[in-house]
Design an enzyme around this catalytic site. Structure first.
Site, mmCIF file in Angstrom:
data_model
loop_
_atom_site.group_PDB
_atom_site.id
_atom_site.type_symbol
_atom_site.label_atom_id
_atom_site.label_comp_id
_atom_site.label_asym_id
_atom_site.label_seq_id
_atom_site.Cartn_x
_atom_site.Cartn_y
_atom_site.Cartn_z
ATOM 1 N N HIS A 95 -3.889 -4.932 -0.093
ATOM 2 C CA HIS A 95 -3.585 -5.374 0.916
ATOM 3 C C HIS A 95 -3.651 -7.057 0.945
ATOM 4 C CE1 HIS A 95 -2.938 -1.760 3.369
ATOM 5 N NE2 HIS A 95 -3.814 -1.303 2.498
ATOM 6 N N CYS A 120 0.751 -1.369 0.023
ATOM 7 C CA CYS A 120 -0.243 0.057 0.089
ATOM 8 C C CYS A 120 0.756 1.348 0.132
ATOM 9 C CB CYS A 120 -1.030 0.012 1.081
ATOM 10 S SG CYS A 120 -2.324 1.161 0.879
ATOM 11 N N GLU A 145 -2.659 -9.273 3.138
ATOM 12 C CA GLU A 145 -3.115 -9.643 4.454
ATOM 13 C C GLU A 145 -4.662 -9.549 4.874
ATOM 14 O OE1 GLU A 145 -2.475 -5.335 4.729
ATOM 15 O OE2 GLU A 145 -1.022 -7.026 4.044
#
Length: 212
Positions: A193, A84, A195
């Site tokens: 992202h 990001c 995750e």
């Protein structure tokens, strides 16, 4: 098999714990790096996460002298993953909150997602949600991830690389196409992202671990 030592750089942003646990889940021995004094540790790779503004993150890194550590790690050819805002600081400069200089690893500017479009409607900014990535080249970090798999985004700005050859995937947000990830040598970076992106996100982290 020995677990690789991964230095997770503290950028002062809110998603560092989710990145920490994702790296642990795929077999990394994760060490949180808060300042330059900890960079003497034996690290096999680094990860730079980020949610927040370009200026905040770059100022935080410079204050703790971690900007130099990142540059040194890349120079030593250690696998490096940027997420990001982490991706954005790799570039020359950003126009977020005025003109701010980045690490200048890649030439290019970080610009705001274009809000205006044809007609009276405008794109919602920040863009928060799922979107599919469109692969532009073969990339080790995207191995076993299908073209047009969905990943989670949350941002208002994006990188505009001068060298388009580093772009490994793009995203199309309401007919506005821009860079979603880059790869070059030992450097891998995503605007999305991993995750927060379910199975395909975990696969990306597994791919990163295999490169170490």
């Amino acid at each position: 098999m020995k677990k690789p030592n991964i230095g997770l750089i503290d950028t002062g942003t809110s998603n560092i714990k989710s990145v920490y646990y994702a790296l642990k889940e795929v077999g990394g021995n994760v060490k949180l790096i808060l300042n330059n004094d900890q960079t003497k540790e034996n690290l096999d790779a680094i990860v730079v996460p980020g949610i927040g503004s370009f200026k905040f993150v770059i100022d935080k890194l410079k204050k703790e002298r971690l900007d130099k550590f990142i540059l040194e790690s890349i120079e030593k050819k250690k696998p490096s993953l940027f997420i990001c805002v982490g991706l954005q600081i790799l570039f020359s400069e950003s126009e977020e909150f005025g003109k701010n200089k980045g690490l200048n690893i890649f030439k290019g500017k970080v610009i705001r997602i274009k809000q205006e479009k044809n007609g009276s409607k405008k794109r919602q900014i920040p863009f928060i949600g799922w979107n599919k990535i469109l692969k532009k080249k073969e990339c080790k970090i995207l191995k076993n991830i299908k073209n047009e798999n969905f990943f989670y985004f949350t941002h208002s700005f994006h990188a505009n690389p001068e060298d388009t050859k580093i772009i490994s995937s793009e995203v199309n947000y309401d007919n506005y196409k821009y860079c979603a990830s880059v790869s070059d040598r030992n450097i891998f970076a995503t605007q999305f992202h991993p995750e927060k992106s379910a199975k395909q996100g975990i696969q990306l982290y597994k791919n990163f671990i295999k490169l170490i």
